[in-house]
Design a protein around this motif. Structure first.
Motif, PDB file in Angstrom:
ATOM      1  N   ALA A 166       0.834  -1.203   0.000  1.00  0.00           N
ATOM      2  CA  ALA A 166       0.000   0.000   0.000  1.00  0.00           C
ATOM      3  C   ALA A 166       0.871   1.255   0.000  1.00  0.00           C
ATOM      4  CB  ALA A 166      -0.926  -0.013   1.212  1.00  0.00           C
ATOM      5  N   LEU A 167       1.980   1.214   0.732  1.00  0.00           N
ATOM      6  CA  LEU A 167       2.915   2.338   0.706  1.00  0.00           C
ATOM      7  C   LEU A 167       3.468   2.540  -0.698  1.00  0.00           C
ATOM      8  CD1 LEU A 167       4.580   4.503   2.193  1.00  0.00           C
ATOM      9  CD2 LEU A 167       6.234   2.717   2.767  1.00  0.00           C
ATOM     10  N   SER A 168       3.781   1.448  -1.393  1.00  0.00           N
ATOM     11  CA  SER A 168       4.265   1.574  -2.774  1.00  0.00           C
ATOM     12  C   SER A 168       3.199   2.196  -3.668  1.00  0.00           C
ATOM     13  CB  SER A 168       4.685   0.206  -3.319  1.00  0.00           C
ATOM     14  OG  SER A 168       3.584  -0.568  -3.769  1.00  0.00           O
ATOM     15  N   ALA A 169       1.942   1.837  -3.433  1.00  0.00           N
ATOM     16  CA  ALA A 169       0.858   2.413  -4.223  1.00  0.00           C
ATOM     17  C   ALA A 169       0.691   3.897  -3.912  1.00  0.00           C
ATOM     18  CB  ALA A 169      -0.441   1.665  -3.951  1.00  0.00           C
ATOM     19  N   ARG A 170       0.844   4.251  -2.651  1.00  0.00           N
ATOM     20  CA  ARG A 170       0.764   5.669  -2.278  1.00  0.00           C
ATOM     21  C   ARG A 170       1.839   6.474  -2.997  1.00  0.00           C
ATOM     22  NH1 ARG A 170       1.058   6.814   3.998  1.00  0.00           N
ATOM     23  NH2 ARG A 170      -1.186   6.357   3.892  1.00  0.00           N
ATOM     24  N   LEU A 171       3.015   5.878  -3.176  1.00  0.00           N
ATOM     25  CA  LEU A 171       4.149   6.569  -3.787  1.00  0.00           C
ATOM     26  C   LEU A 171       4.129   6.528  -5.309  1.00  0.00           C
ATOM     27  CD1 LEU A 171       6.904   5.200  -1.381  1.00  0.00           C
ATOM     28  CD2 LEU A 171       6.117   7.577  -1.492  1.00  0.00           C
ATOM     29  N   LEU A 172       3.513   5.489  -5.898  1.00  0.00           N
ATOM     30  CA  LEU A 172       3.685   5.252  -7.333  1.00  0.00           C
ATOM     31  C   LEU A 172       2.395   5.164  -8.143  1.00  0.00           C
ATOM     32  CD1 LEU A 172       6.516   2.573  -7.101  1.00  0.00           C
ATOM     33  CD2 LEU A 172       6.762   4.877  -8.023  1.00  0.00           C
ATOM     34  N   ALA A 173       1.300   4.747  -7.529  1.00  0.00           N
ATOM     35  CA  ALA A 173       0.063   4.579  -8.295  1.00  0.00           C
ATOM     36  C   ALA A 173      -0.548   5.940  -8.635  1.00  0.00           C
ATOM     37  CB  ALA A 173      -0.937   3.741  -7.505  1.00  0.00           C
ATOM     38  N   ARG A 174      -1.304   5.967  -9.718  1.00  0.00           N
ATOM     39  CA  ARG A 174      -2.011   7.195 -10.074  1.00  0.00           C
ATOM     40  C   ARG A 174      -3.025   7.547  -8.983  1.00  0.00           C
ATOM     41  NH1 ARG A 174      -3.318   4.689 -15.001  1.00  0.00           N
ATOM     42  NH2 ARG A 174      -5.486   5.072 -14.442  1.00  0.00           N
ATOM     43  N   ASP A 175      -3.230   8.845  -8.791  1.00  0.00           N
ATOM     44  CA  ASP A 175      -4.166   9.294  -7.753  1.00  0.00           C
ATOM     45  C   ASP A 175      -5.590   8.847  -8.029  1.00  0.00           C
ATOM     46  OD1 ASP A 175      -2.117  10.565  -6.401  1.00  0.00           O
ATOM     47  OD2 ASP A 175      -2.514  12.526  -7.301  1.00  0.00           O
ATOM     48  N   ASP A 176      -5.915   8.651  -9.312  1.00  0.00           N
ATOM     49  CA  ASP A 176      -7.294   8.311  -9.676  1.00  0.00           C
ATOM     50  C   ASP A 176      -7.495   6.808  -9.865  1.00  0.00           C
ATOM     51  OD1 ASP A 176      -5.817   7.979 -11.968  1.00  0.00           O
ATOM     52  OD2 ASP A 176      -7.174   9.108 -13.285  1.00  0.00           O
ATOM     53  N   ALA A 177      -6.624   5.992  -9.277  1.00  0.00           N
ATOM     54  CA  ALA A 177      -6.746   4.539  -9.418  1.00  0.00           C
ATOM     55  C   ALA A 177      -7.971   4.039  -8.665  1.00  0.00           C
ATOM     56  CB  ALA A 177      -5.486   3.857  -8.894  1.00  0.00           C
ATOM     57  N   THR A 178      -8.912   3.432  -9.392  1.00  0.00           N
ATOM     58  CA  THR A 178     -10.160   2.986  -8.773  1.00  0.00           C
ATOM     59  C   THR A 178     -10.435   1.496  -8.958  1.00  0.00           C
ATOM     60  OG1 THR A 178     -11.423   3.554 -10.767  1.00  0.00           O
ATOM     61  CG2 THR A 178     -11.251   5.260  -9.064  1.00  0.00           C
ATOM     62  N   VAL A 179      -9.705   0.841  -9.867  1.00  0.00           N
ATOM     63  CA  VAL A 179      -9.966  -0.575 -10.162  1.00  0.00           C
ATOM     64  C   VAL A 179      -8.772  -1.404  -9.695  1.00  0.00           C
ATOM     65  CG1 VAL A 179     -10.487  -2.279 -11.942  1.00  0.00           C
ATOM     66  CG2 VAL A 179     -11.369   0.063 -12.159  1.00  0.00           C
ATOM     67  N   LEU A 180      -9.023  -2.333  -8.794  1.00  0.00           N
ATOM     68  CA  LEU A 180      -7.984  -3.166  -8.201  1.00  0.00           C
ATOM     69  C   LEU A 180      -8.163  -4.616  -8.632  1.00  0.00           C
ATOM     70  CD1 LEU A 180      -5.746  -3.898  -6.095  1.00  0.00           C
ATOM     71  CD2 LEU A 180      -7.588  -3.992  -4.376  1.00  0.00           C
TER      72      LEU A 180
END
Length: 329
Positions: free
Chosen positions: A116-130
């Motif tokens: 989740a920390l990696s996603a906070r740092l690298l994923a797009r802010d508008d990521a809605t589909v997991l």
């Protein structure tokens, strides 16, 4: 010495605090302040398993500990988890034993929290589909953790066992504020996904470049000695981040075949690893620069994460008066 069982550890773990708490530990590691020897293991070849030791000292957490963890992949589908662990915590001032706690719950939680920390740092802010690939403990933990750092509204679950995928989807749908469905193939789960949590024991890649949407962020935590979870093309195209270059490039049982195999085969070099999480956090390496770039966080699990998690659990236990105090004298 404080003793905490699994149910107590689970009750004391706070995922939001853990995601935040891992940051300073990762910076300690990248900046050379933490002490973390390579993982070593005693092999049990008859069961394709091992018992590993993972010691660490993390100054920012005031934590000195070692984890003893087993990985027995044939436990998949049984009541026993594939990963089981104990954590022994010592006083960093005197070396005296201070706590013994279940490490199985901590292993699951800290792995998902780091993703989740990696996603906070690298994923797009508008990521809605997991897309959640896998149906075990880590798959469940990752679904909960990812929803805390991005506005996930749709979750697709896929695994080797369609029944288990359906059960997990139903469970997540009841617990999370998202539409959750089980899909029959990994490719279908990945189609259009902004976030990918891959937590399988598959020897064949379940994340393939042709199945990925532009700009997807992948957190891959799967571990298989003879195979890998992510294909060469994805690794080659992705902005690759890890917990520790030294750990991920170390020989089995410490490193990751997802990166070691393409390096061995000349697909990439070790320099293809863009950053450690600590380098993203301290600003010495940049994160995502393009909305369409695929980003990959490849985790092998590092002891500084266990140390940070254990410190949080012990502090919460002492504050709330939970656990049993015993004397070793």
């Amino acid at each position: 010495m404080l003793v905490l069982g699994r149910s107590q550890v689970e009750a004391l773990l706070d995922m939001d605090a853990l995601i935040d708490g891992l940051g300073p530990a990762m910076v300690d590691l990248s900046e050379g302040r933490a002490s973390m020897p390579d993982r070593t293991a005693a092999m049990v070849p008859e069961r394709d398993g091992f018992l590993a030791t993972m010691p660490a000292f993390v100054p920012s957490a005031g934590a000195l500990m070692t984890k003893l963890v087993t990985l027995f992949p044939h436990n998949t589908g049984t009541p026993l988890p594939t990963h089981q662990a104990l954590i022994a915590v010592f006083d960093p001032e005197t070396g005296a034993p201070r706590a013994l706690l279940d490490g199985t719950a901590i292993t699951a939680a800290r792995t998902a929290a780091a993703s989740a920390l990696s996603a906070r740092l690298l994923a797009r802010d508008d990521a809605t589909v997991l897309a959640v690939l896998g149906t075990g403990v880590q798959a469940r933990a990752h679904a909960h953790a990812m929803c805390r750092v991005r506005p996930v509204r749709h979750i697709r679950v896929a695994g080797r066992d369609a029944v288990r995928a359906g059960v997990l989807a139903e469970e997540l749908g009841a617990a999370l504020k998202a539409e959750v469905v089980a899909l029959p193939t990994y490719a279908e789960a990945l189609d259009g996904a902004d976030l990918v949590a891959a937590a399988t024991h598959s020897a064949d890649p379940v994340v393939r470049r042709a199945w990925l949407a532009p700009g997807a962020h992948i957190a891959s935590v799967g571990f298989t000695r003879g195979g890998r979870e992510v294909d060469d093309a994805t690794v080659a195209d992705a902005l690759v981040c890890v917990e520790s270059r030294r750990a991920v490039l170390a020989p089995y049982p410490a490193g990751s075949s997802d990166l070691l195999f393409p390096i061995r085969d000349g697909v990439i070099t070790a320099d293809h690893i863009h950053a450690e999480l600590g380098e993203l956090l301290n600003g010495s390496k940049p994160g995502r620069r393009s909305p369409d770039r695929i980003t990959l966080y490849k985790s092998v699990g590092v002891a500084v994460q266990d140390a940070a998690a254990a410190a949080l659990v012990i502090a919460a236990a002492r504050e709330r008066g939970i656990g049993e105090e015993i004397s070793l004298g």
